[in-house]
Design an enzyme around this catalytic site. Structure first.
Site, PDB file in Angstrom:
ATOM      1  N   ARG A  51      11.170 -14.479  36.718  1.00  0.00           N
ATOM      2  CA  ARG A  51      10.476 -13.271  36.251  1.00  0.00           C
ATOM      3  C   ARG A  51       9.742 -12.630  37.423  1.00  0.00           C
ATOM      4  O   ARG A  51       9.705 -11.417  37.566  1.00  0.00           O
ATOM      5  CB  ARG A  51       9.508 -13.596  35.102  1.00  0.00           C
ATOM      6  CG  ARG A  51       8.647 -12.392  34.711  1.00  0.00           C
ATOM      7  CD  ARG A  51       8.019 -12.453  33.309  1.00  0.00           C
ATOM      8  NE  ARG A  51       7.622 -13.782  32.900  1.00  0.00           N
ATOM      9  CZ  ARG A  51       6.569 -14.456  33.354  1.00  0.00           C
ATOM     10  NH1 ARG A  51       5.783 -13.899  34.262  1.00  0.00           N
ATOM     11  NH2 ARG A  51       6.310 -15.659  32.909  1.00  0.00           N
ATOM     12  N   TYR A 103      12.936  13.095  27.382  1.00  0.00           N
ATOM     13  CA  TYR A 103      13.860  12.224  26.668  1.00  0.00           C
ATOM     14  C   TYR A 103      13.191  11.745  25.361  1.00  0.00           C
ATOM     15  O   TYR A 103      12.001  11.419  25.350  1.00  0.00           O
ATOM     16  CB  TYR A 103      14.184  11.035  27.587  1.00  0.00           C
ATOM     17  CG  TYR A 103      15.036   9.987  26.944  1.00  0.00           C
ATOM     18  CD1 TYR A 103      16.388  10.207  26.717  1.00  0.00           C
ATOM     19  CD2 TYR A 103      14.491   8.766  26.555  1.00  0.00           C
ATOM     20  CE1 TYR A 103      17.165   9.235  26.112  1.00  0.00           C
ATOM     21  CE2 TYR A 103      15.271   7.790  25.960  1.00  0.00           C
ATOM     22  CZ  TYR A 103      16.606   8.034  25.732  1.00  0.00           C
ATOM     23  OH  TYR A 103      17.378   7.085  25.140  1.00  0.00           O
ATOM     24  N   ASP A 175      11.207  11.424  35.995  1.00  0.00           N
ATOM     25  CA  ASP A 175      12.439  10.801  35.499  1.00  0.00           C
ATOM     26  C   ASP A 175      13.607  11.471  36.216  1.00  0.00           C
ATOM     27  O   ASP A 175      13.909  12.639  35.978  1.00  0.00           O
ATOM     28  CB  ASP A 175      12.518  10.997  33.978  1.00  0.00           C
ATOM     29  CG  ASP A 175      13.728  10.309  33.353  1.00  0.00           C
ATOM     30  OD1 ASP A 175      14.751  10.151  34.036  1.00  0.00           O
ATOM     31  OD2 ASP A 175      13.643   9.953  32.153  1.00  0.00           O
TER      32      ASP A 175
HETATM   33  C1  LIG Z   1      18.776   7.277  28.619  1.00  0.00           C
HETATM   34  C2  LIG Z   1      17.570   7.904  29.213  1.00  0.00           C
HETATM   35  C3  LIG Z   1      16.339   7.232  29.233  1.00  0.00           C
HETATM   36  C4  LIG Z   1      16.146   5.876  28.603  1.00  0.00           C
HETATM   37  O1  LIG Z   1      16.840   4.877  29.283  1.00  0.00           O
HETATM   38  P1  LIG Z   1      17.428   3.553  28.568  1.00  0.00           P
HETATM   39  O2  LIG Z   1      18.146   2.896  29.681  1.00  0.00           O
HETATM   40  O3  LIG Z   1      18.291   4.006  27.450  1.00  0.00           O
HETATM   41  O4  LIG Z   1      16.257   2.786  28.082  1.00  0.00           O
HETATM   42  C5  LIG Z   1      15.281   7.859  29.861  1.00  0.00           C
HETATM   43  N1  LIG Z   1      15.400   9.091  30.397  1.00  0.00           N
HETATM   44  C6  LIG Z   1      16.563   9.771  30.385  1.00  0.00           C
HETATM   45  C7  LIG Z   1      16.632  11.119  31.001  1.00  0.00           C
HETATM   46  C8  LIG Z   1      17.686   9.205  29.785  1.00  0.00           C
HETATM   47  O5  LIG Z   1      18.835   9.892  29.753  1.00  0.00           O
END
Ligand SMILES: *Cc1c(COP(=O)(O)O)cnc(C)c1O
Length: 391
Positions: A51, A103, A175
């Site tokens: 971990r 998202y 993101d």
């Molecule tokens: C899919 C997605 C997420 C979430 O990611 P997971 O791997 O499904 O947990 C976050 N931000 C964006 C822009 C995404 O397309």
């Protein structure tokens, strides 16, 4: 000599100190071990428990850090685990300014889970910098950006938001899932933490669920490391390996998909059955200039609304190439219906206010032949004209 990022990627991130020393294997070993033998009572090796650290994960984390021009990367069990772990740096009483076009899972985390810990938020239209400025409070700690945003590909001016954040002494999180580190490097523009759903373009084969976080601040790296080890949402060694394998072909996959997306987007604008196309590579797309100033690709995802004369259910069943599914960023094209998929967690009135109608579709373009894809869409549109209108 410094190499281009795609050169580094093609070698699975292999770099000085990470090459497999004993056999010369070109692929990194998968260290399937939760614990590590300690030679002496007071002698600790580089690893003690997986971990806290695992050599396969280290290689992935070093690779993503290098790609994003950061100092440290962290691998998590999903994109949401990466995003929620980054929010664990906040404390009760803190406030977040967040794009209303985030998202769906991030929307749910912020409104349902963070709210339980009295961490407050204000949703803003991030494309409007004045609205962002007005939402900042004395207790605002993070401004959260997603650009291009999902599913309407809205563009946020990263530099403008970063400079606002710095004036107000708060962090920026971004993101970067839609652009990947090859085509947008937010840390270079002053963003503090970059987040990825590596489930998408980075892995590229619809096979694993994974998340990544990167920073170039020593202080934030230490705090993220602490959260990763304490909260414990780490990515397993086998998935780390699989993600590194997927990332090797990120550049050729993304290039092909993005050039097809550009062709499809411009062709769709001409089709009768299509009401509107959303794609940052179209000149009339809001924020297209800003996007071009901070990214080097318009991306491989586009969205479009069907004309009222097209039956959405028929349209879906008449499409033969893309899989009809959630998710994006894979070698196979993926057609999604945001209102019933990614944004289903959002109340209908919120969804409508954001322009996510039932006639909106999102297409993540894969690596198939672009003319095959175009013909598939054109044929499906023709075959899906509503009866009452076609007669
Ligand atoms: C899919 C997605 C997420 C979430 O990611 P997971 O791997 O499904 O947990 C976050 N931000 C964006 C822009 C995404 O397309």
């Amino acid at each position: 000599m410094t190499h281009k990022k795609e050169t580094l990627l093609a070698h699975g991130g292999n770099q000085q100190g990470y090459h497999e020393k004993y056999t010369g294997a070109v692929n990194p070993p998968i260290y399937v071990s939760s614990t590590y033998h300690q030679q002496e009572l007071h002698e600790f090796g580089p690893y003690d428990y997986s971990r806290s650290g695992n050599p396969t994960r280290d290689q992935l984390e070093a690779t993503i850090a290098k790609l994003e021009n950061g100092i440290a990367g962290f691998a998590f069990s999903s994109g949401m685990a990466a995003i929620s772990s980054a929010f664990m740096l906040l404390e009760t009483g803190d406030h977040i300014v967040i794009s209303k076009d985030v998202y769906g899972g991030t929307f749910r985390f912020v409104t349902k889970l963070l709210a339980q810990f009295s961490i407050d938020h204000t949703f803003v239209d991030m494309t409007n910098i004045i609205e962002v400025e007005e939402a900042i409070q004395p207790n605002t700690k993070v401004i959260y950006i997603e650009t291009p945003a999902n599913p309407l590909l809205q563009i946020t001016d990263i530099r403008a938001v970063v400079s606002l954040a710095k004036e107000n002494d708060c962090f920026t999180y971004l993101d970067n899932t839609f652009m990947t580190p090859l085509y947008q490097q937010p840390l270079d523009l002053g963003v503090d933490i970059v987040l990825h759903s590596a489930t998408k373009f980075l892995s590229g084969h619809s096979d694993i669920v994974a998340g990544l976080a990167v920073t170039k601040s020593e202080e934030l790296a230490g705090r993220l490391k602490f959260v990763q080890n304490t909260y414990g949402a780490i990515l397993g060694a086998k998935d780390c390996y699989q993600l590194l394998q997927g990332m090797k072909t990120l550049e050729p996959r993304f290039q092909k998909s993005a050039s097809s997306a550009e062709k499809i987007a411009s062709n769709l604008t001409e089709l009768e059955g299509i009401e509107h196309v959303y794609y940052p590579g179209l000149k009339n797309h809001p924020g297209a200039d800003i996007h071009a100033s901070q990214s080097t690709s318009a991306g491989a995802v586009l969205s479009f609304t069907l004309h009222e004369q097209i039956d959405p259910e028929q349209f879906v069943s008449n499409m033969t190439i893309p899989v009809f599914a959630v998710s994006l960023g894979a070698v196979e094209s993926i057609l999604s219906h945001p209102a019933t998929m990614s944004h289903a967690a959002m109340p209908p009135h919120e969804r409508e206010a954001r322009g996510i109608s039932d006639r909106l579709f999102r297409l993540s373009v894969g690596v198939e032949d672009v003319n095959d894809l175009l013909a598939d869409i054109t044929n499906s549109l023709k075959a899906s004209v509503k009866e009452s209108i076609s007669k």
